[in-house]
Design a protein around this motif. Structure first.
Motif, mmCIF file in Angstrom:
data_model
loop_
_atom_site.group_PDB
_atom_site.id
_atom_site.type_symbol
_atom_site.label_atom_id
_atom_site.label_comp_id
_atom_site.label_asym_id
_atom_site.label_seq_id
_atom_site.Cartn_x
_atom_site.Cartn_y
_atom_site.Cartn_z
ATOM 1 N N PRO A 28 0.789 -1.241 0.000
ATOM 2 C CA PRO A 28 0.000 0.000 0.000
ATOM 3 C C PRO A 28 0.817 1.286 0.000
ATOM 4 O O PRO A 28 0.445 2.255 -0.662
ATOM 5 C CB PRO A 28 -0.838 -0.112 1.276
ATOM 6 N N ASP A 29 1.937 1.315 0.716
ATOM 7 C CA ASP A 29 2.701 2.560 0.859
ATOM 8 C C ASP A 29 3.790 2.762 -0.184
ATOM 9 O O ASP A 29 4.476 3.778 -0.157
ATOM 10 C CB ASP A 29 3.302 2.638 2.260
ATOM 11 N N ILE A 30 3.944 1.848 -1.133
ATOM 12 C CA ILE A 30 5.003 2.002 -2.136
ATOM 13 C C ILE A 30 4.546 2.997 -3.202
ATOM 14 O O ILE A 30 3.382 3.019 -3.595
ATOM 15 C CB ILE A 30 5.390 0.644 -2.757
ATOM 16 N N THR A 31 5.459 3.857 -3.622
ATOM 17 C CA THR A 31 5.129 4.840 -4.653
ATOM 18 C C THR A 31 5.419 4.259 -6.030
ATOM 19 O O THR A 31 6.192 3.293 -6.167
ATOM 20 C CB THR A 31 5.939 6.140 -4.488
ATOM 21 N N LEU A 32 4.826 4.857 -7.036
ATOM 22 C CA LEU A 32 5.083 4.405 -8.401
ATOM 23 C C LEU A 32 6.550 4.605 -8.761
ATOM 24 O O LEU A 32 7.134 3.794 -9.479
ATOM 25 C CB LEU A 32 4.163 5.154 -9.376
ATOM 26 N N ASP A 33 7.148 5.664 -8.237
ATOM 27 C CA ASP A 33 8.573 5.918 -8.444
ATOM 28 C C ASP A 33 9.421 4.764 -7.887
ATOM 29 O O ASP A 33 10.357 4.304 -8.532
ATOM 30 C CB ASP A 33 8.968 7.238 -7.785
ATOM 31 N N GLU A 34 9.071 4.292 -6.699
ATOM 32 C CA GLU A 34 9.805 3.180 -6.101
ATOM 33 C C GLU A 34 9.651 1.885 -6.904
ATOM 34 O O GLU A 34 10.491 0.995 -6.819
ATOM 35 C CB GLU A 34 9.335 2.934 -4.664
ATOM 36 N N LEU A 35 8.592 1.816 -7.696
ATOM 37 C CA LEU A 35 8.373 0.653 -8.562
ATOM 38 C C LEU A 35 9.031 0.834 -9.929
ATOM 39 O O LEU A 35 8.923 -0.023 -10.792
ATOM 40 C CB LEU A 35 6.873 0.394 -8.734
ATOM 41 N N GLY A 36 9.702 1.978 -10.117
ATOM 42 C CA GLY A 36 10.449 2.213 -11.348
ATOM 43 C C GLY A 36 9.737 3.037 -12.398
ATOM 44 O O GLY A 36 10.209 3.158 -13.528
ATOM 45 N N ALA A 37 8.594 3.636 -12.046
ATOM 46 C CA ALA A 37 7.848 4.439 -13.014
ATOM 47 C C ALA A 37 8.404 5.858 -13.095
ATOM 48 O O ALA A 37 8.690 6.463 -12.075
ATOM 49 C CB ALA A 37 6.377 4.484 -12.623
ATOM 50 N N ASP A 38 8.539 6.348 -14.318
ATOM 51 C CA ASP A 38 8.907 7.753 -14.492
ATOM 52 C C ASP A 38 7.656 8.515 -14.927
ATOM 53 O O ASP A 38 6.565 7.946 -15.034
ATOM 54 C CB ASP A 38 10.055 7.914 -15.496
ATOM 55 N N SER A 39 7.800 9.815 -15.183
ATOM 56 C CA SER A 39 6.629 10.640 -15.485
ATOM 57 C C SER A 39 5.919 10.200 -16.766
ATOM 58 O O SER A 39 4.698 10.305 -16.864
ATOM 59 C CB SER A 39 7.027 12.110 -15.560
ATOM 60 N N PHE A 40 6.665 9.700 -17.738
ATOM 61 C CA PHE A 40 6.035 9.214 -18.965
ATOM 62 C C PHE A 40 5.252 7.926 -18.696
ATOM 63 O O PHE A 40 4.175 7.720 -19.253
ATOM 64 C CB PHE A 40 7.074 8.975 -20.059
ATOM 65 N N ASP A 41 5.813 7.067 -17.847
ATOM 66 C CA ASP A 41 5.130 5.823 -17.488
ATOM 67 C C ASP A 41 3.785 6.093 -16.822
ATOM 68 O O ASP A 41 2.796 5.423 -17.120
ATOM 69 C CB ASP A 41 5.982 4.970 -16.529
ATOM 70 N N VAL A 42 3.744 7.069 -15.911
ATOM 71 C CA VAL A 42 2.496 7.296 -15.180
ATOM 72 C C VAL A 42 1.403 7.859 -16.080
ATOM 73 O O VAL A 42 0.224 7.559 -15.869
ATOM 74 C CB VAL A 42 2.679 8.161 -13.905
ATOM 75 N N VAL A 43 1.771 8.620 -17.096
ATOM 76 C CA VAL A 43 0.770 9.115 -18.050
ATOM 77 C C VAL A 43 0.176 7.933 -18.813
ATOM 78 O O VAL A 43 -1.047 7.811 -18.953
ATOM 79 C CB VAL A 43 1.394 10.144 -19.030
ATOM 80 N N GLU A 44 1.026 7.055 -19.286
ATOM 81 C CA GLU A 44 0.562 5.864 -20.001
ATOM 82 C C GLU A 44 -0.208 4.933 -19.069
ATOM 83 O O GLU A 44 -1.245 4.380 -19.440
ATOM 84 C CB GLU A 44 1.751 5.134 -20.621
ATOM 85 N N LEU A 45 0.287 4.785 -17.851
ATOM 86 C CA LEU A 45 -0.380 3.944 -16.865
ATOM 87 C C LEU A 45 -1.783 4.459 -16.562
ATOM 88 O O LEU A 45 -2.734 3.676 -16.456
ATOM 89 C CB LEU A 45 0.455 3.862 -15.586
ATOM 90 N N GLN A 46 -1.938 5.766 -16.432
ATOM 91 C CA GLN A 46 -3.254 6.340 -16.174
ATOM 92 C C GLN A 46 -4.210 5.984 -17.312
ATOM 93 O O GLN A 46 -5.356 5.610 -17.064
ATOM 94 C CB GLN A 46 -3.173 7.853 -15.983
ATOM 95 N N ALA A 47 -3.742 6.071 -18.545
ATOM 96 C CA ALA A 47 -4.582 5.721 -19.696
ATOM 97 C C ALA A 47 -4.973 4.240 -19.661
ATOM 98 O O ALA A 47 -6.123 3.886 -19.930
ATOM 99 C CB ALA A 47 -3.861 6.054 -20.995
ATOM 100 N N VAL A 48 -4.031 3.383 -19.309
ATOM 101 C CA VAL A 48 -4.300 1.942 -19.216
ATOM 102 C C VAL A 48 -5.350 1.666 -18.138
ATOM 103 O O VAL A 48 -6.289 0.890 -18.349
ATOM 104 C CB VAL A 48 -2.997 1.157 -18.936
ATOM 105 N N ILE A 49 -5.191 2.304 -16.990
ATOM 106 C CA ILE A 49 -6.131 2.109 -15.873
ATOM 107 C C ILE A 49 -7.519 2.611 -16.261
ATOM 108 O O ILE A 49 -8.523 1.928 -16.040
ATOM 109 C CB ILE A 49 -5.619 2.808 -14.603
ATOM 110 N N GLU A 50 -7.594 3.803 -16.862
ATOM 111 C CA GLU A 50 -8.880 4.365 -17.264
ATOM 112 C C GLU A 50 -9.580 3.459 -18.278
ATOM 113 O O GLU A 50 -10.787 3.229 -18.197
ATOM 114 C CB GLU A 50 -8.705 5.772 -17.831
#
Length: 86
Positions: A28-50
């Protein structure tokens, strides 16, 4: 509407696959950064989740977003009324 547990398990699978991480590493407390995501990854990840949940998340997901916060964002988006198409 899916339960919070269903959302959590689905997000766990999506994150592990998308970021090529073991599901056991995601807590629960791990950040996306700690999982290796960069700013480009999170934009793509948000689209995948949506797309996966057929929702719109009104705020941007960031690298410092925790897994628990991500679950809350998806749960909130699923609880709100759908956004009409443009």
């Amino acid at each position: 509407m899916p339960s919070r547990l269903d959302i959590t398990l689905n997000l766990l699978r999506i994150l592990a696959c998308f970021l090529e991480q073991s599901q056991h590493r995601i807590r629960p407390d791990i950040t996306l950064d700690e999982l290796g995501a960069d700013s480009f990854d999170v934009v793509e990840l948000q689209a995948v989740i949506e797309e996966n949940f057929a929702i719109h998340i009104s705020q941007a997901i960031h690298t410092y977003t925790t897994f628990a916060e991500l679950v809350d964002l998806v749960f909130s988006a699923m609880s709100s009324p759908p956004v009409p198409p443009h």
